[in-house]
Structure formats: structure tokens, C-alpha cells
Scaffold this motif. Sequence first.
Motif, PDB file in Angstrom:
ATOM      1  N   ALA A 100       0.841  -1.203   0.000  1.00  0.00           N
ATOM      2  CA  ALA A 100       0.000   0.000   0.000  1.00  0.00           C
ATOM      3  C   ALA A 100       0.876   1.254   0.000  1.00  0.00           C
ATOM      4  N   LEU A 101       1.964   1.185   0.743  1.00  0.00           N
ATOM      5  CA  LEU A 101       2.881   2.329   0.772  1.00  0.00           C
ATOM      6  C   LEU A 101       3.541   2.521  -0.593  1.00  0.00           C
ATOM      7  N   PHE A 102       3.997   1.427  -1.208  1.00  0.00           N
ATOM      8  CA  PHE A 102       4.562   1.519  -2.564  1.00  0.00           C
ATOM      9  C   PHE A 102       3.544   2.180  -3.497  1.00  0.00           C
ATOM     10  N   ASP A 103       2.293   1.716  -3.436  1.00  0.00           N
ATOM     11  CA  ASP A 103       1.246   2.267  -4.303  1.00  0.00           C
ATOM     12  C   ASP A 103       1.077   3.766  -4.061  1.00  0.00           C
ATOM     13  N   ARG A 104       1.011   4.124  -2.776  1.00  0.00           N
ATOM     14  CA  ARG A 104       0.763   5.528  -2.417  1.00  0.00           C
ATOM     15  C   ARG A 104       1.890   6.427  -2.927  1.00  0.00           C
ATOM     16  N   LEU A 105       3.124   5.886  -2.938  1.00  0.00           N
ATOM     17  CA  LEU A 105       4.276   6.690  -3.364  1.00  0.00           C
ATOM     18  C   LEU A 105       4.589   6.498  -4.853  1.00  0.00           C
ATOM     19  N   SER A 106       3.645   5.821  -5.557  1.00  0.00           N
ATOM     20  CA  SER A 106       3.817   5.584  -7.003  1.00  0.00           C
ATOM     21  C   SER A 106       5.093   4.819  -7.323  1.00  0.00           C
ATOM     22  N   ILE A 107       5.438   3.896  -6.442  1.00  0.00           N
ATOM     23  CA  ILE A 107       6.566   2.999  -6.716  1.00  0.00           C
ATOM     24  C   ILE A 107       5.966   1.747  -7.340  1.00  0.00           C
ATOM     25  N   PRO A 108       6.301   1.463  -8.604  1.00  0.00           N
ATOM     26  CA  PRO A 108       5.650   0.332  -9.275  1.00  0.00           C
ATOM     27  C   PRO A 108       6.003  -0.997  -8.623  1.00  0.00           C
ATOM     28  N   THR A 109       5.048  -1.897  -8.601  1.00  0.00           N
ATOM     29  CA  THR A 109       5.262  -3.245  -8.063  1.00  0.00           C
ATOM     30  C   THR A 109       4.672  -4.239  -9.055  1.00  0.00           C
ATOM     31  N   PRO A 110       4.971  -5.527  -8.911  1.00  0.00           N
ATOM     32  CA  PRO A 110       4.237  -6.514  -9.692  1.00  0.00           C
ATOM     33  C   PRO A 110       2.749  -6.407  -9.311  1.00  0.00           C
ATOM     34  N   GLU A 111       1.885  -6.754 -10.258  1.00  0.00           N
ATOM     35  CA  GLU A 111       0.449  -6.728  -9.961  1.00  0.00           C
ATOM     36  C   GLU A 111       0.171  -7.723  -8.832  1.00  0.00           C
ATOM     37  N   TYR A 112      -0.723  -7.380  -7.922  1.00  0.00           N
ATOM     38  CA  TYR A 112      -0.955  -8.270  -6.768  1.00  0.00           C
ATOM     39  C   TYR A 112      -2.397  -8.227  -6.282  1.00  0.00           C
ATOM     40  N   ARG A 113      -2.781  -9.250  -5.507  1.00  0.00           N
ATOM     41  CA  ARG A 113      -4.071  -9.316  -4.818  1.00  0.00           C
ATOM     42  C   ARG A 113      -3.806  -9.769  -3.379  1.00  0.00           C
ATOM     43  N   VAL A 114      -4.669  -9.333  -2.475  1.00  0.00           N
ATOM     44  CA  VAL A 114      -4.641  -9.850  -1.106  1.00  0.00           C
ATOM     45  C   VAL A 114      -5.773 -10.854  -0.967  1.00  0.00           C
ATOM     46  N   VAL A 115      -5.472 -12.045  -0.463  1.00  0.00           N
ATOM     47  CA  VAL A 115      -6.509 -13.081  -0.357  1.00  0.00           C
ATOM     48  C   VAL A 115      -6.529 -13.665   1.062  1.00  0.00           C
ATOM     49  N   GLU A 116      -7.740 -14.149   1.442  1.00  0.00           N
ATOM     50  CA  GLU A 116      -7.881 -14.672   2.804  1.00  0.00           C
ATOM     51  C   GLU A 116      -8.523 -16.055   2.830  1.00  0.00           C
ATOM     52  N   SER A 117      -8.473 -16.755   1.681  1.00  0.00           N
ATOM     53  CA  SER A 117      -8.957 -18.136   1.643  1.00  0.00           C
ATOM     54  C   SER A 117      -8.332 -18.829   0.439  1.00  0.00           C
ATOM     55  N   ALA A 118      -8.375 -20.158   0.447  1.00  0.00           N
ATOM     56  CA  ALA A 118      -7.845 -20.931  -0.669  1.00  0.00           C
ATOM     57  C   ALA A 118      -8.630 -20.618  -1.945  1.00  0.00           C
ATOM     58  N   ALA A 119      -9.931 -20.430  -1.802  1.00  0.00           N
ATOM     59  CA  ALA A 119     -10.768 -20.131  -2.970  1.00  0.00           C
ATOM     60  C   ALA A 119     -10.386 -18.776  -3.566  1.00  0.00           C
ATOM     61  N   ALA A 120     -10.188 -17.799  -2.682  1.00  0.00           N
ATOM     62  CA  ALA A 120      -9.797 -16.468  -3.161  1.00  0.00           C
ATOM     63  C   ALA A 120      -8.413 -16.515  -3.809  1.00  0.00           C
ATOM     64  N   LEU A 121      -7.552 -17.357  -3.261  1.00  0.00           N
ATOM     65  CA  LEU A 121      -6.217 -17.519  -3.832  1.00  0.00           C
ATOM     66  C   LEU A 121      -6.321 -18.065  -5.259  1.00  0.00           C
ATOM     67  N   GLU A 122      -7.179 -19.057  -5.453  1.00  0.00           N
ATOM     68  CA  GLU A 122      -7.365 -19.666  -6.767  1.00  0.00           C
ATOM     69  C   GLU A 122      -7.891 -18.629  -7.765  1.00  0.00           C
ATOM     70  N   GLU A 123      -8.852 -17.846  -7.310  1.00  0.00           N
ATOM     71  CA  GLU A 123      -9.456 -16.818  -8.169  1.00  0.00           C
ATOM     72  C   GLU A 123      -8.422 -15.755  -8.560  1.00  0.00           C
ATOM     73  N   ALA A 124      -7.595 -15.373  -7.563  1.00  0.00           N
ATOM     74  CA  ALA A 124      -6.557 -14.361  -7.824  1.00  0.00           C
ATOM     75  C   ALA A 124      -5.536 -14.888  -8.827  1.00  0.00           C
ATOM     76  N   ALA A 125      -5.154 -16.164  -8.674  1.00  0.00           N
ATOM     77  CA  ALA A 125      -4.174 -16.767  -9.587  1.00  0.00           C
ATOM     78  C   ALA A 125      -4.735 -16.771 -11.011  1.00  0.00           C
ATOM     79  N   ARG A 126      -6.051 -17.018 -11.118  1.00  0.00           N
ATOM     80  CA  ARG A 126      -6.702 -17.024 -12.425  1.00  0.00           C
ATOM     81  C   ARG A 126      -6.693 -15.605 -13.019  1.00  0.00           C
ATOM     82  N   ALA A 127      -6.993 -14.620 -12.177  1.00  0.00           N
ATOM     83  CA  ALA A 127      -7.067 -13.231 -12.653  1.00  0.00           C
ATOM     84  C   ALA A 127      -5.687 -12.694 -13.047  1.00  0.00           C
TER      85      ALA A 127
END
Lengths: 371, 371
Positions: A100-127
Motif C-alpha cells: 500500500a505504501l509503494f502504491d501511495r508513493l507511485s513505486i511500481p510493483t508486480p500486480e498483486y491481490r490480497v486473499v484470505e482463503s484458498a478459494a480467493a487464492l485460486e481466483e486471484a491466480a486465475r485473474a
Amino acid sequence: MNIGILGAGQLGQMLALAGYPLGNRFTFLDTTGGHSAAIGEIISDPQNRRLGDFLERVDVVTYEFEHLPVALIREIEAHRPVYPSSRAIAVCQNRVEEKALFDRLSIPTPEYRVVESAAALEEAARALGCPAVAKSTTEGYDGKGQAVLKTPDDAPRAWDEIGHSQLIVEAFVDFVREVSIIAVRGRDGEVRFYPMAENRHADGILRYSVAPLPDLDDSVQTTADGYIRALLDELDYVGVLALELFQTRDGRLLANEMAPRVHNSGHWTMDGAVTSQFENHLRAVQGLPLGDTRARFPTCMANVIGREPDSGEVLRQADVHLHRYGKAERPGRKLGHVNLVAQDHAELARRLDALASLLPDAPAPRFSFVT
Amino acid sequence: MNIGILGAGQLGQMLALAGYPLGNRFTFLDTTGGHSAAIGEIISDPQNRRLGDFLERVDVVTYEFEHLPVALIREIEAHRPVYPSSRAIAVCQNRVEEKALFDRLSIPTPEYRVVESAAALEEAARALGCPAVAKSTTEGYDGKGQAVLKTPDDAPRAWDEIGHSQLIVEAFVDFVREVSIIAVRGRDGEVRFYPMAENRHADGILRYSVAPLPDLDDSVQTTADGYIRALLDELDYVGVLALELFQTRDGRLLANEMAPRVHNSGHWTMDGAVTSQFENHLRAVQGLPLGDTRARFPTCMANVIGREPDSGEVLRQADVHLHRYGKAERPGRKLGHVNLVAQDHAELARRLDALASLLPDAPAPRFSFVT
């Protein structure tokens, strides 16, 4: 000035070695019971009962390890100056806040998602697309708490393997190389940047760092300087900060993670720079002027992992500088490092091959600048 | 390897700082009760009762101070390897034996006489010509136990002042400069030589050393190398040896005295040479290969005597390296040193003037190579 260090491993020991010549004395607070530092007074405190003893011995406090309870740092801050601050450590020990700090300071990062379950992890990997990398949001280092998903179907296995309630999933970056920038900021806000290093990992552990880089465009260094300066200023940071980045094929930099302390990818500075990262960290935390961060010579740091080499064979090599940590051998453990200094990068690459052959289980050194 | 050091002052501390990275641990035996070293275990033993405790902790023994009872060294040699040997220390702590060794190895010295009364001193001064220098044959260092005779009539005063039963009287040498050569010899007999340094004293205490020297003929270095190699080989010496010499107007070298240990005129090697004298001494005594003695850059060592400078002001200077000893201020006491590194000698001389102005009571630096 008596300096208190939270943690008592090799980074603390190397800080002490750099600090005695500045007139400092050191007291270590070891909350894990696994110290290896042998210089200075060590207060072993796995039960958290001896903080008072520690505080009465020290004028200023710093740390060599960021996976410390933020509440402990805040408690110390009520009694003694702590550099870097609890705010810096809080951000660095949580990958969500860090991103979040990188984003706020416009420091580019690899695209990412925050997940809190195995299902959400699977969906994020797909996206995001696979391969993708899942990382625990807290407590990860040296490749621990991480898993690679080759397909979204790997999600349940990865989720179980990591075993945390919150993960960050990152798109795989087709990087040319991993690099890092280390900078130091004084109490007065002055900032100095070391030349960027190229880092080679194996099994998630750093193996080699080389600096400076012969094929690094000045504009890339300037970009990295800008990113780390933004972080340092935003956090009103005092001391050494390390920022690891990926350099992509088209020359862009994507921030991977930062460490609020002296860093393994800066060990080359002990023999290759005018002022080492350890001395500069100590200068910063006690309000002394910062030292020159210029590289004197092309230098490669090679980690000694798991097993010790024959010291005599290593020391027989030209212009090598051995740094042993005094730890017992154990697979995957950092036992020391060797700095190799050369007049030019061709000589460095040649002599590095000879050195690597003496280090047990060391992978062949391959750097992007060696053609 | 655990290394035992006899003495616990700044030289011992700097040995320890160089040795931790090699994987060494240190135990100091302090027979004087006046230790300042803060790294490693210190066994304070002014009553000579704890030698057993010391010996059981160490694998090999060396020393940072040669004014130790030879009987003590011999006793230790019966139990542990001691480098340099008792023979070396016996020669170095007696100026008569030292001069005899120089004579035997055809190492030129100033003309001298050994005297054992004020009358003999007066006669020697008359024979040698005045000014002449009288020195106690034992226990002299940093200008202590010495007196200058301007005329032979000064003999009774000088005799009383020094207060020893045996003196060496030397003809005054009209030298251009004082220089020193430092070399290291391994257990296998390998010898490496550091570039010679020019040394500036004030009140008998070393103030500045510069190395390498831009105006030193290669043949002079070769001559000095030959002298010190003869001493090292003759004594079957292991470790660092320092030989102080006078360079005369016609380029000749006359040996003044030697010290069987790391030496103040070699402190420049900590920041100016590939391998410091401290690391090389430790490599030698534990049978490791010797390190490169080459100078990387022109370097000047400036001693901090009596009073501390403002550390911040010193560290604000470019490419200075501070080495504090952690000792209390006292007139004439060596409290630390500063190494100044430069790209060339002109820059070195210029920046040295600025540095000297920050060191309390430092004399203006004057070197023969500055025109």
C-alpha cells in the motif's frame, strides 16, 4: 555512545565490529534465545523480563531483525530513541501495508491481490495469470512462507503449505535480474545512496551480490534512488534501508520488498565501498555525518550457506575478504560471506568462478553483465 | 581458533576486530591491570595467578606488547605455541641484543656505544660527537627512557634523568626522514612486505605515518625488504615485525629499532592496504595463507593524542576512517587514530592539513614529499 541492538545475529555482530572504532559499545537484546553475536554484552531474554536491564545500558536503540513485536518497539520508544522507528518496522513486517505504501508513493510493483482463503487464492491466480507467487503477509524471509502456483489448481496445496490466514498473490514478473538499492538517511534528513547491486538467489536464499553494475544505465540508478528516497522521507526514516527490485526486460524497476535494516545485499560495502553500510547505519542512528557511499572497486559478495569452506583455500585467493559469523553448520544457514574485490568486472567474473568452486554447494555464479 | 593475547590495549583490540571475521575468538591476559580492550574475554592478572585460566581457553598465543617477562613467554611456550617466539621478544626488549643482531646481519645502524656509568656516558658522547641520544637498554617506548645530550657535559643530568644501569648512546643521525618497514612471515616461512611508511614524531610520539611514498626509490624499498627479511628468517619469526629506520640525505637506511608486533606506523594498512597488518598477523600465527600487502591508495594515519577531537567534525571530512580506542583522555596518551585516504599525494597533503586542524594539539603535518 552505548548502542542497543534488538537481535543478536550476524548483522548485529557486524554492526558492532563497525562501531567499536567509532567509540561505540554494544548491548544486544536477544528475545529468541538463538544469538550468535559474540561481541558486546548479550541480554538473553526469551521471557521478555529484562527490558529494563537493556534500557538502562543504552543511549539509543536499533535492530538487526524486523520480525519483532511492534508493541515492544513502541515500549522502547517511550524510553529511548529507536531508529528506524516503530512505524517503519510496522510497515515492513506486513506485506499488505508495504504494498500500500509503494502504491501511495507511485513505486511500481508486480500486480498483486490480497486473499484470505484458498478459494480467493485460486481466483486471484486465475485473474493475475500463472505462474503466480503467494506469500504470507507477515513473518516471511529467505523464501520462507512462499509458494509458486504453476496453475490456479495449485491454490489449495499452496494455501495449506503456507498456513497463514492472509496472503499476497503476485503476478510472475519476467525479470532480467533481481537488483537492490541500499540507502541511508541521517537524523537531519540527509540521504546517501549506494550503487545498486545485482542479486542472485538459489532456493530463496541470496547467494551472490555484485556492485557496482557495469551495464546499469544511470537513469535506472536515478529511478531507484527516487523510489527509496520517497520511502525514507515518507517514513521519516533514520538508518539504512534496503529495497529489493526486479528489473524487467524493458529496463523498468518493480519493487519487490524492503528491509528496515542493514541487508545481505549490502555486505559488499564492507570491502568495496568507502564507508560500509554498517558504519553508515551507526553514523545515522547516533546523529553523526554520513560517510561516502561510493564504490571503490567492482566487488562480489558470495554467501557461505550450510557448510563452511576451507578457510585456508579461500584466503589463498587474491583480494578476498572472509567474514565468518561464528555459527554452527546447518543446511540453509548463513554461516558467513566472502567479498571478492577486483580491478574490473571481467577479472571479477573470472576470479568469482574460482572462489565459487571452493564454497560448498555454491551454485555457479551467473550475472547478466557477463557475456 | 581461540587466540590468546598478552596485553589488552588498543593493539589487542584491533587484532580482535580483525580476527572475528576470520572466525577467531579472543582471550586477553592483562598483567598490568590497565586494559582498554573491550572485545573478548579479559583475564586481569596483575598478581600472575591466572595463567592456567588463560591457557585453558586458548589454542595459540601472541602479544601486543613486548615489555613482558621473557620467563612468562617461555612458560607459556611449554604449553601452547607462541608467535612471535620468546627469542624474538628477548632480542627486541633489549637494545644491546637488538643492535648486536643488526650488526651480525649487516644491517647498518647509527654508530653507538653501550655505557654503564655517567662517566662512560660522557666519554661515549665525546667519542661519538654531540648531539647524541642516550637510551635505556630496556623498557623504553614512545620516547620514554631517552635523553638528548647537546654536549658531553649533559651526561650526568641525562644519566640521572633516565635512571637505568645500562644505556646505549647513539651518534645523532642527520636524517632526511624517519621511515619504517613492516613485514609479515607465515609459519611456513613465506614473507610479505608492506610499502614503507614515512613517520613524523613529536615529543617522541608518532603523530603521522604516510604510505606508500611517492618519492621512494624502488631500490630503497628493496634494501629495507632485505633487512627485515634477514631479521625474520634469523629469528624464525612468525607474525608481523616492524623495523624503524632513518633515511639519510644520501639515501642510505640506518636501523633504529624494531618491534615484534603490529605497529602504530602500520595502522594506515587498515584502510589503505588490501590486507591490514592486524589480519595478516592473525593469518600468520594460525598458519593461514598471508594476504596481499599492496597499498590501494595513498593513505595517511594521524594519531589522536591526549584529547579527543569532535567525532562529527572528523567524520564530515571526505574518506576519513576513525579508529577510537575507548580510552580516557590523558596528556600524551594515544586515544585513537584517523586514516585519511586519497587518490593521489597532492590531494592527501591538502586534506591532511584540514584534518590536522581538527585534532587537538596536532602538529602541522610536514612530509618530505610535499614540495
